[in-house]
Design an enzyme around this catalytic site. Sequence first.
Site, PDB file in Angstrom:
ATOM      1  N   LEU A 142      -2.515  16.242  66.988  1.00 19.11           N
ATOM      2  CA  LEU A 142      -1.093  16.086  67.250  1.00 19.11           C
ATOM      3  C   LEU A 142      -0.955  15.569  68.673  1.00 19.11           C
ATOM      4  O   LEU A 142      -1.731  15.957  69.560  1.00 19.11           O
ATOM      5  CB  LEU A 142      -0.345  17.418  67.127  1.00 19.11           C
ATOM      6  N   ASP A 143       0.020  14.692  68.902  1.00 23.41           N
ATOM      7  CA  ASP A 143       0.278  14.237  70.259  1.00 23.41           C
ATOM      8  C   ASP A 143       0.610  15.425  71.154  1.00 23.41           C
ATOM      9  O   ASP A 143       1.081  16.459  70.681  1.00 23.41           O
ATOM     10  CB  ASP A 143       1.455  13.252  70.278  1.00 23.41           C
ATOM     11  N   ARG A 144       0.384  15.253  72.436  1.00 25.69           N
ATOM     12  CA  ARG A 144       0.634  16.326  73.398  1.00 25.69           C
ATOM     13  C   ARG A 144       2.032  16.927  73.238  1.00 25.69           C
ATOM     14  O   ARG A 144       2.196  18.154  73.259  1.00 25.69           O
ATOM     15  CB  ARG A 144       0.467  15.784  74.827  1.00 25.69           C
TER      16      ARG A 144
END
Length: 300
Positions: A142-144
């Site tokens: 997942l993106d930050r």
Amino acid sequence: MEQRKIMMKKKSNEKKAGWIVREPAELLKFLFEMMPAQSRKAVKGMLARGQVTVNDNVTTQFNETLAPGDRVTILSQGANPKVKTKGIGILYEDDDLIVIDKDAGLLTIASDKEKQATAYRQLSDYVKSANRKARIFIVHRLDRDTSGVMLFAKSKQTQQRLQNAWKDSARERTYIALVEGTVKENGTVTSWLTEDKTLTMRSSSRPNKGQKAVTRYKVLKTGRESSLLQVNLETGRKNQIRVHMQDLGHPIIGDKKYGSRKNIIGRLGLHASALQFKHPATGEVLRFESKIPGSFTRKS
């Protein structure tokens, strides 16, 4: 499935409550019945932190089968008090997998600027606290600034089995997106994605120009400035939802990289709300959910 149990010494004053099982039951359901005053979230948290013992063995398995005569106890502290995680909650764990709920702002893995405060590093420390040789492996990312459900494997073999059959294994990947403007109807976005030198994903309507990406969306709620969408992935490309919402003309709130001009919630408006997949060892279909952030519903 063999369940993960951590042996530990316990002092008599550590115990908070305990019960003797009278009839067969699953552990989590039993705990809900025995602790009606506690919220379901609080009970799950006790289990995830290693505060629950069955016959003096700590377990984190919500579906452990209890038999008549088993003794279930709640400890005042978890099994691994020295390992404190920040920004993640463990939803499920067995000998093969760990499923977590990740907060926005936490990296999945290390970057050039951040080596320590990552989901991977914290989970690695967590499993090593019980077994120094234990390791974890990333199945997907997942993106930050995206929050929600993530899956990790405990062996390279399990990781590869999941990734090699991810299209078939991952039965559901549901996201909640808070986007700019008013989205009037449900729909599907299909395009071909490529990555440029700045690590930005580019979308093209030309077939076979890059990797095909398909995103379906459903309108849940609309407001003056934003709309709340349920988004389901048919493919799992890098930044796919973010790019496709930009293509739709309704970029995700707070996503400056892909066209957003507003940040009314102080974070990226993207949340991985549900993941359903086939267990690589048992074949069982498992589904996990993460609650929609309150800021999403308040602003749509």
